[in-house]
Design a protein around this motif. Structure first.
Motif, mmCIF file in Angstrom:
data_model
loop_
_atom_site.group_PDB
_atom_site.id
_atom_site.type_symbol
_atom_site.label_atom_id
_atom_site.label_comp_id
_atom_site.label_asym_id
_atom_site.label_seq_id
_atom_site.Cartn_x
_atom_site.Cartn_y
_atom_site.Cartn_z
ATOM 1 N N TRP A 54 -39.688 118.912 48.838
ATOM 2 C CA TRP A 54 -38.463 119.036 49.642
ATOM 3 C C TRP A 54 -37.553 120.102 49.054
ATOM 4 C CZ3 TRP A 54 -40.856 116.289 52.918
ATOM 5 C CH2 TRP A 54 -40.249 115.798 54.079
ATOM 6 N N ALA A 100 -36.515 123.289 59.069
ATOM 7 C CA ALA A 100 -37.940 123.164 58.768
ATOM 8 C C ALA A 100 -38.673 122.505 59.928
ATOM 9 C CB ALA A 100 -38.148 122.350 57.494
ATOM 10 N N GLN A 101 -39.907 122.939 60.147
ATOM 11 C CA GLN A 101 -40.775 122.288 61.121
ATOM 12 C C GLN A 101 -41.548 121.200 60.382
ATOM 13 O OE1 GLN A 101 -43.851 124.779 62.770
ATOM 14 N NE2 GLN A 101 -44.632 123.177 64.116
ATOM 15 N N ARG A 102 -41.188 119.964 60.616
ATOM 16 C CA ARG A 102 -41.800 118.849 59.888
ATOM 17 C C ARG A 102 -43.081 118.408 60.581
ATOM 18 N NH1 ARG A 102 -38.745 113.744 57.190
ATOM 19 N NH2 ARG A 102 -40.570 112.485 56.642
ATOM 20 N N THR A 125 -35.187 115.501 56.903
ATOM 21 C CA THR A 125 -35.852 116.788 57.072
ATOM 22 C C THR A 125 -34.892 117.936 56.764
ATOM 23 O OG1 THR A 125 -37.218 115.823 58.806
ATOM 24 C CG2 THR A 125 -37.151 118.226 58.688
ATOM 25 N N ARG A 165 -42.905 125.521 57.450
ATOM 26 C CA ARG A 165 -43.652 124.395 58.009
ATOM 27 C C ARG A 165 -43.841 123.404 56.862
ATOM 28 N NH1 ARG A 165 -48.355 127.408 61.707
ATOM 29 N NH2 ARG A 165 -47.121 129.292 62.167
ATOM 30 N N LEU A 166 -43.377 122.192 57.045
ATOM 31 C CA LEU A 166 -43.348 121.205 55.968
ATOM 32 C C LEU A 166 -44.289 120.049 56.296
ATOM 33 C CD1 LEU A 166 -42.127 120.297 53.288
ATOM 34 C CD2 LEU A 166 -40.183 119.368 54.558
ATOM 35 N N ALA A 219 -45.499 116.693 55.541
ATOM 36 C CA ALA A 219 -44.903 115.573 54.819
ATOM 37 C C ALA A 219 -45.866 114.389 54.796
ATOM 38 C CB ALA A 219 -43.587 115.164 55.477
ATOM 39 N N ASP A 266 -45.806 115.442 59.974
ATOM 40 C CA ASP A 266 -46.111 114.238 59.210
ATOM 41 C C ASP A 266 -47.605 113.946 59.192
ATOM 42 O OD1 ASP A 266 -43.557 112.950 58.235
ATOM 43 O OD2 ASP A 266 -43.040 113.213 60.348
#
Length: 423
Positions: free
Chosen positions: A229, A257-259, A253, A243-244, A246, A261
Motif C-alpha cells: 500500500w 489506484a485501480q484495485r 484503496t 494497478r494494485l 490486493a 482483488d
C-alpha cells in the motif's frame, strides 16, 4: 535532507478545509496527523465554517483558527503560514477552490498560504459528479498537476443526495497515507514533489494469498499489505498510474489506484499474467503462498473425537512461482518491459543467514531488483521496515530503514533506472 528521512513526526502541516459537507472527514484527518506527531494548523475557508466550526479545529489542532488575511496582520500570518509549512493538505477541495488555486487567487488565508508555500501540496477534491467531470474542473486539475500539485482522485460512491458516482472525499485513512507519501517524496528544486513517474504505469501486488483447505479453513501468512500500500501511495504521488493487486487486504484503496482483488496464489498468478505485458513495472510486494492443498476438501475436514491423537493428513503441492514466471515471460517476449521487482522475507536457518538466502534467491529468480527484509524480529503489520535492495546478481545496491513509506520511496528510487524507455 534525504527524502527518506522526512516523516510527519515533527512536521509543520497546514490543513486547508474547503466549503463542502465532507469537511467532517477532515476532522479525523487532523486527529490522525496530530497522532503521528505533526504540528497541525487548520486553515478553513469562511464557507467551510458553515459545516465545521472553528472550535472543532482549534480543539483538535491546539492552534487558533484564522480565515482572513486581515487577521494577525502584524505577524503577516498569511505569508508566515505558507513559508513555515512542511506540507499543505487541502481536504475537501471544492470546484470553486480548485479554480482559485489554478489562477493564483489569494483572497483568503488558505489561498494566500497556498500561493506562498514551497512545500508539497496535496489536494483532495470532493464535489458532485457533474462538477468533477465538467471540462473546466478537468482543465483546472490538469494545470495544477502540471505544476507539481498532487491532486488526488475522488472516491466513487454515495454523494450528498441520493445520487452516487465519482466525487466523494477519500476516507481519512487514505488521506493520511497520501500525506505520508507526499512528505517523504523526493523534491525538485522548487520544493515540490518530484513527478519522476509521470506517464508510467505500475502493477503492484500487496497482501498475502490464502489457500483453501476446505470450506472453512485456509493456509495463510501474516502479511498485512501495508508495504504494498505504501508503494502504491508513493508511486501515485510521484505521478504514476497504479494497478494494485490486493490479496486479502483490509485497507482503504489509495485514491486513484485501480484495485484488483484476488484471494489465492492461482488467482494472483492469473491476474499478473494478464496485466504484466501492459505496464512499465511489476512490483511483487505480496506474500505469495509457496504451497496449496493438493485436493481441496468439499466439506469440512472432521476430527476423530474417539481418538484424541488422530490428525488428518493434508497433502500439499507447490504453487506457481509468479516472480520467476514473469522474468521468463519477459525474456520470451524479447523486451525490457516490464521492469520487475521481487520481495523476499527471510529468517535464516541451516541453509545460511537470511542475507545469504536472499542473495541466492536474487540470482535464482533473475528479477531486476530483489527487496529483502529479515523478518526474525517481526515486521508484519508494523509501521516501520528495514530492507536491503539486491540486484539480480545478489549484490546490495541500497539499505533503507524507517517507515514503510520511506522504504517505498527508496525502492522506487532504485526502480527508476530499470524502467523501459518511453516509446
Amino acid at each position: 535532507m534525504s527524502s527518506v528521512l522526512r516523516t510527519l513526526a515533527g512536521a509543520r502541516v497546514l490543513v486547508g478545509v474547503g466549503g463542502g459537507i465532507a469537511a467532517y472527514k477532515t476532522a479525523h484527518l487532523v486527529r490522525g496527523l496530530v497522532g503521528e506527531g505533526a504540528d497541525v494548523r487548520v486553515v478553513p475557508t469562511a464557507s467551510s465554517l458553515e459545516f465545521v466550526g472553528a472550535a472543532t479545529w482549534e480543539a483538535l489542532s491546539h492552534h487558533e483558527v484564522l480565515t482572513s488575511v486581515f487577521e494577525d496582520v502584524d505577524e503577516v500570518a498569511h505569508v508566515r503560514f505558507g513559508q513555515e509549512a512542511d506540507l499543505l493538505v487541502i481536504a475537501p477541495a471544492t470546484a470553486d477552490l480548485l479554480a482559485r488555486l489554478r489562477i493564483g487567487r489569494a483572497d483568503d488565508m488558505l489561498t494566500a498560504s497556498a500561493l506562498v508555500t514551497r512545500a508539497p501540496l496535496v489536494v483532495a477534491p470532493a464535489m458532485h459528479t457533474e462538477m468533477w467531470e465538467h471540462p473546466s474542473t478537468r482543465e483546472n486539475v490538469a494545470v495544477l498537476r502540471e505544476r507539481g500539485v498532487t491532486v488526488l482522485e475522488p472516491a466513487v460512491g454515495r454523494l450528498t443526495g441520493p445520487d452516487s458516482g465519482p466525487g466523494r472525499l477519500p476516507e481519512p485513512e487514505a488521506l493520511l497515507a497520501a500525506a505520508r507519501a507526499a512528505i517523504a517524496a523526493p523534491r525538485d528544486a522548487a520544493g515540490a514533489v518530484r513527478r519522476d513517474l509521470l506517464g508510467r504505469e505500475l502493477l503492484i501486488t500487496a497482501g498475502g494469498t490464502r489457500e483453501d483447505l476446505d470450506p472453512v479453513r485456509f493456509l495463510a501468512n501474516h502479511s498485512s499489505g501495508k508495504q504494498g500500500w505504501a508503494l502504491a501511495h508513493a508511486a501515485l504521488v510521484r505521478g504514476a498510474r497504479v494497478r494494485l493487486a490486493a490479496a486479502n487486504v483490509d485497507l482503504e484503496t489509495p485514491p486513484g489506484a485501480q484495485r484488483l482483488d484476488v484471494g489465492s496464489a492461482a488467482e494472483l498468478a492469473e491476474l499478473v499474467a494478464e496485466h504484466r505485458g501492459q505496464v512499465d513495472a511489476l512490483v511483487m510486494a505480496a506474500a505469495v503462498a509457496d504451497f496449496t492443498a493438493a485436493d481441496r476438501a468439499d466439506s469440512k475436514i472432521k476430527k476423530d473425537d474417539g481418538d484424541e491423537d488422530s490428525v488428518p493428513a493434508i497433502a500439499l503441492r507447490r504453487t506457481q512461482d509468479i516472480l520467476r514466471h514473469s522474468v521468463l515471460d519477459r525474456a520470451e517476449r524479447g523486451g525490457a518491459r516490464p521492469a520487475i521487482v521481487g520481495f523476499a522475507a527471510e529468517t535464516g536457518g541451516e541453509g545460511g543467514s537470511a542475507l545469504d538466502l536472499a542473495r541466492a534467491k536474487a540470482r535464482r529468480k533473475g528479477a531486476d531488483l530483489l527487496v529483502f527484509n529479515d523478518i526474525t524480529g517481526g515486521v508484519f503489520g508494523a509501521a516501520d521496515n528495514s530492507v536491503r535492495v539486491l540486484d539480480r546478481e545478489g549484490e546490495e545496491v541500497s539499505h533503507t530503514s524507517g517507515s514503510k513509506t520511506a522504504v517505498a520511496h527508496a525502492v522506487l528510487d532504485e526502480l527508476l533506472p530499470h524502467l523501459p524507455e518511453v516509446p
